[in-house]
Scaffold this motif. Structure first.
Motif, PDB file in Angstrom:
ATOM      1  N   PRO A 319      -0.362   2.332   6.220  1.00 24.13           N
ATOM      2  CA  PRO A 319       0.761   1.855   7.029  1.00 24.13           C
ATOM      3  C   PRO A 319       2.055   2.534   6.612  1.00 24.13           C
ATOM      4  CG  PRO A 319      -0.555   0.016   6.226  1.00 24.13           C
ATOM      5  CD  PRO A 319      -1.065   1.233   5.523  1.00 24.13           C
ATOM      6  N   GLY A 320       2.809   2.986   7.593  1.00 20.25           N
ATOM      7  CA  GLY A 320       4.070   3.666   7.318  1.00 20.25           C
ATOM      8  C   GLY A 320       3.966   5.168   7.260  1.00 20.25           C
ATOM      9  N   PHE A 321       2.724   5.716   7.237  1.00 24.87           N
ATOM     10  CA  PHE A 321       2.586   7.169   7.191  1.00 24.87           C
ATOM     11  C   PHE A 321       3.216   7.784   8.441  1.00 24.87           C
ATOM     12  CE2 PHE A 321       0.438  11.009   8.625  1.00 24.87           C
ATOM     13  CZ  PHE A 321       0.529  11.818   7.504  1.00 24.87           C
ATOM     14  N   GLY A 322       3.965   8.859   8.227  1.00 24.47           N
ATOM     15  CA  GLY A 322       4.447   9.658   9.338  1.00 24.47           C
ATOM     16  C   GLY A 322       5.730   9.204   9.987  1.00 24.47           C
ATOM     17  N   ARG A 359      -6.256  -3.429  12.221  1.00 22.91           N
ATOM     18  CA  ARG A 359      -5.131  -4.306  11.889  1.00 22.91           C
ATOM     19  C   ARG A 359      -5.087  -4.570  10.389  1.00 22.91           C
ATOM     20  NH1 ARG A 359      -6.887  -6.551  16.709  1.00 22.91           N
ATOM     21  NH2 ARG A 359      -5.291  -6.684  18.342  1.00 22.91           N
ATOM     22  N   MET A 360      -3.889  -4.637   9.867  1.00 20.97           N
ATOM     23  CA  MET A 360      -3.682  -5.136   8.517  1.00 20.97           C
ATOM     24  C   MET A 360      -3.738  -6.665   8.550  1.00 20.97           C
ATOM     25  SD  MET A 360      -3.259  -2.509   6.519  1.00 20.97           S
ATOM     26  CE  MET A 360      -2.622  -3.360   5.074  1.00 20.97           C
ATOM     27  N   ALA A 361      -4.219  -7.266   7.472  1.00 19.70           N
ATOM     28  CA  ALA A 361      -4.187  -8.727   7.382  1.00 19.70           C
ATOM     29  C   ALA A 361      -2.748  -9.218   7.277  1.00 19.70           C
ATOM     30  CB  ALA A 361      -4.991  -9.186   6.169  1.00 19.70           C
ATOM     31  N   ALA A 362      -1.881  -8.385   6.725  1.00 19.41           N
ATOM     32  CA  ALA A 362      -0.437  -8.643   6.658  1.00 19.41           C
ATOM     33  C   ALA A 362       0.241  -7.312   6.395  1.00 19.41           C
ATOM     34  CB  ALA A 362      -0.098  -9.645   5.556  1.00 19.41           C
ATOM     35  N   GLU A 363       1.521  -7.215   6.713  1.00 18.05           N
ATOM     36  CA  GLU A 363       2.233  -5.973   6.420  1.00 18.05           C
ATOM     37  C   GLU A 363       2.379  -5.806   4.912  1.00 18.05           C
ATOM     38  OE1 GLU A 363       5.870  -5.368   8.457  1.00 18.05           O
ATOM     39  OE2 GLU A 363       5.033  -5.743  10.459  1.00 18.05           O
ATOM     40  N   PRO A 364       2.197  -4.602   4.393  1.00 21.44           N
ATOM     41  CA  PRO A 364       2.363  -4.386   2.948  1.00 21.44           C
ATOM     42  C   PRO A 364       3.797  -4.631   2.511  1.00 21.44           C
ATOM     43  CG  PRO A 364       1.218  -2.540   4.013  1.00 21.44           C
ATOM     44  CD  PRO A 364       1.770  -3.387   5.109  1.00 21.44           C
ATOM     45  N   ASP A 365       3.954  -5.017   1.250  1.00 18.33           N
ATOM     46  CA  ASP A 365       5.308  -5.231   0.733  1.00 18.33           C
ATOM     47  C   ASP A 365       6.026  -3.920   0.452  1.00 18.33           C
ATOM     48  OD1 ASP A 365       4.047  -4.396  -1.577  1.00 18.33           O
ATOM     49  OD2 ASP A 365       4.154  -6.341  -2.588  1.00 18.33           O
ATOM     50  N   ALA A 366       5.316  -2.793   0.558  1.00 23.66           N
ATOM     51  CA  ALA A 366       5.931  -1.466   0.486  1.00 23.66           C
ATOM     52  C   ALA A 366       5.069  -0.522   1.314  1.00 23.66           C
ATOM     53  CB  ALA A 366       6.037  -0.975  -0.952  1.00 23.66           C
ATOM     54  N   LEU A 367       5.714   0.279   2.158  1.00 26.14           N
ATOM     55  CA  LEU A 367       5.000   1.172   3.052  1.00 26.14           C
ATOM     56  C   LEU A 367       4.865   2.568   2.453  1.00 26.14           C
ATOM     57  CD1 LEU A 367       6.715   0.225   6.448  1.00 26.14           C
ATOM     58  CD2 LEU A 367       4.505  -0.582   5.579  1.00 26.14           C
ATOM     59  N   TYR A 368       3.973   3.350   3.029  1.00 20.41           N
ATOM     60  CA  TYR A 368       3.846   4.742   2.622  1.00 20.41           C
ATOM     61  C   TYR A 368       5.195   5.437   2.827  1.00 20.41           C
ATOM     62  CZ  TYR A 368       1.640   9.265   1.863  1.00 20.41           C
ATOM     63  OH  TYR A 368       1.285  10.493   1.344  1.00 20.41           O
ATOM     64  N   GLY A 369       5.576   6.222   1.867  1.00 19.18           N
ATOM     65  CA  GLY A 369       6.889   6.861   1.908  1.00 19.18           C
ATOM     66  C   GLY A 369       7.927   6.116   1.102  1.00 19.18           C
ATOM     67  N   ALA A 370       7.637   4.823   0.796  1.00 19.94           N
ATOM     68  CA  ALA A 370       8.583   4.027   0.012  1.00 19.94           C
ATOM     69  C   ALA A 370       8.087   3.796  -1.403  1.00 19.94           C
ATOM     70  CB  ALA A 370       8.820   2.677   0.698  1.00 19.94           C
ATOM     71  N   ILE A 371       6.938   4.405  -1.755  1.00 21.01           N
ATOM     72  CA  ILE A 371       6.416   4.306  -3.114  1.00 21.01           C
ATOM     73  C   ILE A 371       6.393   5.703  -3.719  1.00 21.01           C
ATOM     74  CG2 ILE A 371       5.052   2.247  -2.649  1.00 21.01           C
ATOM     75  CD1 ILE A 371       2.611   3.973  -2.263  1.00 21.01           C
ATOM     76  N   THR A 373       4.226   7.555  -5.050  1.00 22.55           N
ATOM     77  CA  THR A 373       3.044   8.414  -4.939  1.00 22.55           C
ATOM     78  C   THR A 373       2.806   8.905  -3.515  1.00 22.55           C
ATOM     79  OG1 THR A 373       1.691   6.412  -4.735  1.00 22.55           O
ATOM     80  CG2 THR A 373       1.900   7.382  -6.928  1.00 22.55           C
ATOM     81  N   SER A 374       3.804   8.818  -2.660  1.00 24.91           N
ATOM     82  CA  SER A 374       3.659   9.278  -1.266  1.00 24.91           C
ATOM     83  C   SER A 374       3.943  10.776  -1.201  1.00 24.91           C
ATOM     84  CB  SER A 374       4.616   8.505  -0.358  1.00 24.91           C
ATOM     85  OG  SER A 374       4.381   7.109  -0.449  1.00 24.91           O
ATOM     86  N   ASN A 375       2.923  11.574  -1.498  1.00 28.86           N
ATOM     87  CA  ASN A 375       3.125  13.022  -1.610  1.00 28.86           C
ATOM     88  C   ASN A 375       3.168  13.751  -0.277  1.00 28.86           C
ATOM     89  OD1 ASN A 375       2.983  13.445  -4.626  1.00 28.86           O
ATOM     90  ND2 ASN A 375       1.038  12.386  -4.309  1.00 28.86           N
ATOM     91  N   TYR A 376       2.744  13.093   0.811  1.00 25.24           N
ATOM     92  CA  TYR A 376       2.551  13.828   2.060  1.00 25.24           C
ATOM     93  C   TYR A 376       3.356  13.263   3.225  1.00 25.24           C
ATOM     94  CZ  TYR A 376      -1.219  15.502  -0.868  1.00 25.24           C
ATOM     95  OH  TYR A 376      -1.929  16.032  -1.915  1.00 25.24           O
ATOM     96  N   GLN A 377       4.367  12.460   2.927  1.00 25.03           N
ATOM     97  CA  GLN A 377       5.227  11.965   4.004  1.00 25.03           C
ATOM     98  C   GLN A 377       6.058  13.111   4.558  1.00 25.03           C
ATOM     99  OE1 GLN A 377       5.089   9.662   5.995  1.00 25.03           O
ATOM    100  NE2 GLN A 377       6.416   7.938   5.481  1.00 25.03           N
ATOM    101  N   LYS A 385      -1.160  18.426  -3.501  1.00 24.62           N
ATOM    102  CA  LYS A 385       0.016  18.334  -4.377  1.00 24.62           C
ATOM    103  C   LYS A 385      -0.065  19.258  -5.595  1.00 24.62           C
ATOM    104  CE  LYS A 385      -2.017  14.472  -6.926  1.00 24.62           C
ATOM    105  NZ  LYS A 385      -1.930  13.023  -7.234  1.00 24.62           N
ATOM    106  N   HIS A 386      -1.237  19.827  -5.864  1.00 21.45           N
ATOM    107  CA  HIS A 386      -1.413  20.643  -7.062  1.00 21.45           C
ATOM    108  C   HIS A 386      -0.749  22.020  -6.957  1.00 21.45           C
ATOM    109  CE1 HIS A 386      -4.859  17.881  -6.491  1.00 21.45           C
ATOM    110  NE2 HIS A 386      -4.615  17.607  -7.760  1.00 21.45           N
TER     111      HIS A 386
END
Length: 389
Positions: A319-322, A359-371, A373-377, A385-386
């Motif tokens: 969730p949140g990718f792209g 569907r997600m059971a609930a929205e994550p408390d942090a989305l891809y791009g906001a953590i 380790t999001s190397n590919y946003q 990444k290497h």
């Protein structure tokens, strides 16, 4: 930074409940599984960076077994029992070890499961960086008859089968090659059905929050195509793996020169690429993608009638990718492509796969791009990444 189960309780901010809607569990619910001891670690600790928006990174344990062949233990055996029959060699991963390409290895993971609730099943997939290195990895559980799938109620160890294809790799205890997702099903749902959005539901999601930067082609999922046309002649539109290279350390980021491992593929006037049999390519989708916060997506296997090639090895989208400017789609899908027995021609804009949404059971408390380790946003065409930018 490592976090103990007690510390995780504070992070969660509550005692935690596993009740809720059906769907893919977000990271805050995965923390609850850890806190309750349903997901355990040999070390007793978990690193904060293991928690992705909708999955948990799994870590290699202290020993690798080179085996004669890939296997499934079947309903009557543990993985350890089969290893006793098929192991050719053992190697310690306490410092590091090289896994040679075209060989098969099995490694017990640091994580295990204990009394997983009957309503929660688990599914594994390679991490994005693993797929982009052409490292084939699958999860094996005791008494399992399928890869990458853990039924509700499971208790036991988890293992990774690892088979590097293009490059030999260096790994060590704690290296992360795959990740585990959890699905909670409702009382009327079967174990593995009822999670994917129908085409009608997916069209409604796209109408509300665009999934691609243009009209969406929805046919048993979101259809995507290949990008082989550069803005100018000679632009790089892909990479082909070289056959004879040095070893890649999977824990080193930004350490390797692209030209030492990959041959760039440039755009041609005819906007066409012929795939050589048994060669590995990194290409990109023509569409820019976005996964809304309430959903996750997975690249579904291609229909074999569309061509004898494969376009994904690590095809899970958090969730949140792209998400791009103004919430619009801003990242291309990077495709790990391999032709099979015969050469195959790809044309710019040719349909090569589809995304199945859940569907997600609930929205994550942090989305891809906001953590961290999001190397590919925000990616266009991008190697793992290497490699140096």
């Amino acid at each position: 930074m490592a976090t103990s189960p007690d510390m995780l309780a504070e992070i969660a901010g509550e005692t935690g409940s596993l009740a809720g809607k059906a769907g893919v569990l977000p990271r805050q619910d995965i923390r609850i599984l850890v806190k309750r001891g349903m997901v355990r670690s040999i070390s007793g600790e978990f690193a904060e960076s293991q928690y992705q928006p909708a999955s948990l990174d799994l870590r290699l344990g202290h020993k690798a077994y080179r085996v004669r062949a890939s296997f499934l233990p079947g309903p009557q055996k543990s993985v350890a029992q089969v290893l006793g029959e098929l192991t050719q060699d053992e190697m310690s991963l306490e410092n590091s070890a090289i896994l040679e390409k075209n060989c098969v290895y099995v490694v017990e993971l640091m994580e295990s499961l204990e009394d997983l609730p009957a309503t929660i099943s688990a599914f594994a997939n390679p991490k994005s960086s693993t797929g982009r290195l052409d490292v084939f990895t699958r999860l094996i559980a005791d008494r399992s008859e399928v890869f990458d799938t853990i039924p509700g109620g499971y208790s036991g160890k988890l293992y990774a089968e690892i088979s590097p294809s293009s490059f030999s790799i260096r790994v060590r205890k704690g290296s992360r090659l795959n990740q585990l997702r959890f699905r909670r099903r409702g009382s009327m749902q079967e174990e593995a059905t009822g999670f994917r959005l129908s085409d009608k539901e997916l069209q409604k999601v796209h109408d509300e929050t665009p999934l691609v930067d243009g009209p969406a082609t929805i046919r048993n999922g979101l259809v995507f195509s290949i990008h082989l046309a550069g803005a100018h002649a000679g632009d790089t539109i892909g990479y082909q793996a070289q056959r004879y290279t040095d070893v890649i350390d999977v824990d080193r980021v930004g350490a390797y020169a692209i030209d030492d491992f990959w041959t760039p593929i440039t755009a041609k006037a005819n906007k066409r690429l012929i795939l050589d049999p048994h060669q590995f390519y990194i290409l990109a989708s023509k569409e820019k993608l976005h996964i809304p916060s309430g959903y996750a997506a997975e690249m579904a296997p291609i229909d074999p009638t569309m061509g004898e090639f494969r376009v994904h090895y690590a095809g899970f989208f958090d969730p949140g990718f792209g998400v791009g400017a103004g919430g619009m789609p801003g990242s291309r899908g990077v495709l790990e492509v391999r032709s099979h027995e015969v050469p195959f021609v790809l044309e710019d804009g040719q349909v090569v796969g589809r995304l199945a949404f859940e569907r997600m059971a609930a929205e994550p408390d942090a989305l891809y791009g906001a953590i961290g380790t999001s190397n590919y946003q925000g990616q266009a065409l991008k190697l793992s990444k290497h490699f140096k930018s």
